[in-house]
Design a protein around this motif. Sequence first.
Motif, PDB file in Angstrom:
ATOM      1  N   LEU A  54     -12.950   6.538  -3.857  1.00  0.00           N
ATOM      2  CA  LEU A  54     -12.798   5.408  -4.781  1.00  0.00           C
ATOM      3  C   LEU A  54     -12.310   4.131  -4.110  1.00  0.00           C
ATOM      4  O   LEU A  54     -12.337   3.054  -4.699  1.00  0.00           O
ATOM      5  N   LEU A  55     -11.862   4.272  -2.860  1.00  0.00           N
ATOM      6  CA  LEU A  55     -11.242   3.129  -2.182  1.00  0.00           C
ATOM      7  C   LEU A  55     -12.089   1.849  -2.231  1.00  0.00           C
ATOM      8  O   LEU A  55     -11.565   0.765  -2.493  1.00  0.00           O
ATOM      9  N   PRO A  56     -13.419   1.957  -2.000  1.00  0.00           N
ATOM     10  CA  PRO A  56     -14.226   0.730  -2.033  1.00  0.00           C
ATOM     11  C   PRO A  56     -14.158  -0.004  -3.375  1.00  0.00           C
ATOM     12  O   PRO A  56     -14.436  -1.204  -3.446  1.00  0.00           O
ATOM     13  N   ASP A  57     -13.795   0.704  -4.434  1.00  0.00           N
ATOM     14  CA  ASP A  57     -13.747   0.070  -5.762  1.00  0.00           C
ATOM     15  C   ASP A  57     -12.393  -0.558  -6.077  1.00  0.00           C
ATOM     16  O   ASP A  57     -12.207  -1.125  -7.159  1.00  0.00           O
ATOM     17  N   VAL A  58     -11.425  -0.396  -5.178  1.00  0.00           N
ATOM     18  CA  VAL A  58     -10.101  -0.957  -5.455  1.00  0.00           C
ATOM     19  C   VAL A  58     -10.013  -2.370  -4.897  1.00  0.00           C
ATOM     20  O   VAL A  58     -10.248  -2.594  -3.703  1.00  0.00           O
ATOM     21  N   LYS A  59      -9.667  -3.313  -5.763  1.00  0.00           N
ATOM     22  CA  LYS A  59      -9.517  -4.694  -5.322  1.00  0.00           C
ATOM     23  C   LYS A  59      -8.110  -4.879  -4.742  1.00  0.00           C
ATOM     24  O   LYS A  59      -7.143  -4.435  -5.341  1.00  0.00           O
ATOM     25  N   ASP A  60      -7.996  -5.511  -3.593  1.00  0.00           N
ATOM     26  CA  ASP A  60      -6.709  -5.702  -2.910  1.00  0.00           C
ATOM     27  C   ASP A  60      -5.870  -4.432  -2.830  1.00  0.00           C
ATOM     28  O   ASP A  60      -4.733  -4.390  -3.315  1.00  0.00           O
ATOM     29  N   PRO A  61      -6.427  -3.380  -2.231  1.00  0.00           N
ATOM     30  CA  PRO A  61      -5.656  -2.131  -2.170  1.00  0.00           C
ATOM     31  C   PRO A  61      -4.395  -2.292  -1.327  1.00  0.00           C
ATOM     32  O   PRO A  61      -4.403  -3.028  -0.337  1.00  0.00           O
ATOM     33  N   PRO A  62      -3.317  -1.646  -1.718  1.00  0.00           N
ATOM     34  CA  PRO A  62      -2.104  -1.700  -0.903  1.00  0.00           C
ATOM     35  C   PRO A  62      -2.284  -0.862   0.369  1.00  0.00           C
ATOM     36  O   PRO A  62      -3.196  -0.036   0.451  1.00  0.00           O
ATOM     37  N   ILE A  63      -1.411  -1.088   1.323  1.00  0.00           N
ATOM     38  CA  ILE A  63      -1.449  -0.381   2.603  1.00  0.00           C
ATOM     39  C   ILE A  63      -1.568   1.138   2.431  1.00  0.00           C
ATOM     40  O   ILE A  63      -2.345   1.801   3.107  1.00  0.00           O
ATOM     41  N   LEU A  64      -0.803   1.668   1.490  1.00  0.00           N
ATOM     42  CA  LEU A  64      -0.799   3.123   1.312  1.00  0.00           C
ATOM     43  C   LEU A  64      -2.179   3.665   0.952  1.00  0.00           C
ATOM     44  O   LEU A  64      -2.522   4.788   1.288  1.00  0.00           O
ATOM     45  N   MET A  65      -2.960   2.870   0.255  1.00  0.00           N
ATOM     46  CA  MET A  65      -4.330   3.297  -0.058  1.00  0.00           C
ATOM     47  C   MET A  65      -5.249   3.087   1.127  1.00  0.00           C
ATOM     48  O   MET A  65      -5.998   3.971   1.521  1.00  0.00           O
ATOM     49  N   LYS A  66      -5.151   1.891   1.724  1.00  0.00           N
ATOM     50  CA  LYS A  66      -6.050   1.560   2.842  1.00  0.00           C
ATOM     51  C   LYS A  66      -5.911   2.546   3.985  1.00  0.00           C
ATOM     52  O   LYS A  66      -6.864   2.848   4.681  1.00  0.00           O
ATOM     53  N   ARG A  67      -4.684   3.005   4.218  1.00  0.00           N
ATOM     54  CA  ARG A  67      -4.435   3.839   5.400  1.00  0.00           C
ATOM     55  C   ARG A  67      -4.479   5.331   5.104  1.00  0.00           C
ATOM     56  O   ARG A  67      -4.046   6.144   5.917  1.00  0.00           O
ATOM     57  N   GLY A  68      -4.946   5.692   3.932  1.00  0.00           N
ATOM     58  CA  GLY A  68      -5.151   7.116   3.631  1.00  0.00           C
ATOM     59  C   GLY A  68      -3.868   7.886   3.356  1.00  0.00           C
ATOM     60  O   GLY A  68      -3.870   9.113   3.334  1.00  0.00           O
ATOM     61  N   ILE A  69      -2.752   7.179   3.147  1.00  0.00           N
ATOM     62  CA  ILE A  69      -1.501   7.878   2.861  1.00  0.00           C
ATOM     63  C   ILE A  69      -1.553   8.417   1.426  1.00  0.00           C
ATOM     64  O   ILE A  69      -1.098   9.514   1.136  1.00  0.00           O
ATOM     65  N   ILE A  70      -2.165   7.633   0.551  1.00  0.00           N
ATOM     66  CA  ILE A  70      -2.546   8.176  -0.758  1.00  0.00           C
ATOM     67  C   ILE A  70      -3.894   8.854  -0.528  1.00  0.00           C
ATOM     68  O   ILE A  70      -4.890   8.195  -0.268  1.00  0.00           O
ATOM     69  N   PHE A  71      -3.895  10.176  -0.565  1.00  0.00           N
ATOM     70  CA  PHE A  71      -5.096  10.898  -0.121  1.00  0.00           C
ATOM     71  C   PHE A  71      -5.886  11.532  -1.263  1.00  0.00           C
ATOM     72  O   PHE A  71      -7.030  11.906  -1.103  1.00  0.00           O
ATOM     73  N   GLY A  72      -5.266  11.659  -2.429  1.00  0.00           N
ATOM     74  CA  GLY A  72      -5.948  12.390  -3.498  1.00  0.00           C
ATOM     75  C   GLY A  72      -5.752  11.742  -4.854  1.00  0.00           C
ATOM     76  O   GLY A  72      -4.861  10.907  -5.031  1.00  0.00           O
ATOM     77  N   GLN A  73      -6.581  12.150  -5.807  1.00  0.00           N
ATOM     78  CA  GLN A  73      -6.483  11.583  -7.165  1.00  0.00           C
ATOM     79  C   GLN A  73      -7.144  12.502  -8.176  1.00  0.00           C
ATOM     80  O   GLN A  73      -7.965  13.338  -7.825  1.00  0.00           O
ATOM     81  N   ARG A  74      -6.749  12.324  -9.410  1.00  0.00           N
ATOM     82  CA  ARG A  74      -7.485  12.914 -10.540  1.00  0.00           C
ATOM     83  C   ARG A  74      -7.821  11.777 -11.502  1.00  0.00           C
ATOM     84  O   ARG A  74      -6.938  10.985 -11.854  1.00  0.00           O
ATOM     85  N   ASP A  75      -9.061  11.708 -11.891  1.00  0.00           N
ATOM     86  CA  ASP A  75      -9.510  10.739 -12.914  1.00  0.00           C
ATOM     87  C   ASP A  75      -9.048   9.313 -12.665  1.00  0.00           C
ATOM     88  O   ASP A  75      -8.733   8.588 -13.615  1.00  0.00           O
TER      89      ASP A  75
END
Length: 365
Positions: A27-48
């Motif tokens: 989903l990362l490409p769909d996030v506008k201005d993602p924070p560092i934690l998202m960009k760097r894969g530290i947030i690795f998983g999600q539901r819905d």
Amino acid sequence: MIDPWSSAIVDYENLIEQFGIKPFSDLLPDVKDPPILMKRGIIFGQRDYGRILKAIREKSEFAVVTGMMPSGKMHIGHKMIVDQLIWYQKQGADIFIPIADMESYSARNIDFEESRELAINEYLTNYIALGLDIKKKNTHIYLQSENETVQNLAYLLGRRVNLNEMKAIYGFSGSTNLSHLYVPLIQVADILHPQLEEFGGPKPIVVPVGPDQDPHIRLTRDIAERFKTKYQFIAPSSTYHRFITGLTGDKMSSSKPKTAIFLSDSPEVAAKKIKSAKTGGRESLDDQKRLGGLPEDCVVYEMLLYHLIKSEDELKDIFNNCKNGTTMCGECKIQAAELLKKFFVDLSKRRIVAETEARKILSKD
Ligand code: TRP
Ligand code: SF4
């Protein structure tokens, strides 16, 4: 089975395969201005999480719920939650921060008064000092033991959950105390109550947590479905972040002081601690020059990655210069220690004002 009250190391790959958590990277490409934690894969998983992105895109109402169990001092790994809350505040989310004093009492034998003090001196003080605006409209901070809406909802929801289910999810047994048995229901109510009429009715909710909390998320999503007709609940979404490695190479944990950099440490102590951390360096300088270091296996690099280096290019350079044997651990540690010290000088100043503010919000009357 995952036990949220023990500190077993989690196997991230297995979570995705076994429990149906989806990779965040999709989903990362769909996030506008993602924070560092998202960009760097530290947030690795999600539901819905798609549901949350849609709400952000359409500027429609959604809420974030993430609580804290007051059990000890806050360490630098806990900063991740605050970073996310700050980002969501910018995205216009309603924010709910339960302080899990009921959980702390049942699972850790910490009484409500002690929890309140910890919540003020440690958690809330640091949340504010790290930049969360707790006075912002639609930001709710509460102690579970003082929130009747949550307590009553937990009781109502409990009607459709049975003991066998609790045993299967949490490994509860005949010797589990009854207050502890009730804790997950309180957390389910923490997560679902923003969808009650008095808070504006059904809306997407996201719960950013570590993977140890996933049993609660699964239970909440099941219960939301069971009460769909009554409350029109939308199943909550969630994200999962990696835990930061401790100074010794094990998990960072407040109950093992040798592993942790505490947010209340002085700048000097924090800097000293990072200098003594386990690195991915080689046995000798010669080997390091010849083979390069292992940043992917280095606590110092992780600190830079999670918290200290904002620029992607700069981080890439650090990684490459380690890998190709240009940088030695000594100089690298000095750089990290300086950055950390700066961060802590600033934080310790902000904590002084923050504590007064925290006390105002949570003191008894
Ligand atoms: N159980 C969480 C912890 O151990 C705290 C918590 C309470 C929580 N209620 C919550 C987390 C709701 C996320 C959502 O820290
Ligand atoms: Fe870690 Fe830096 Fe040493 Fe590389 S050079 S192993 S990043 S401390």
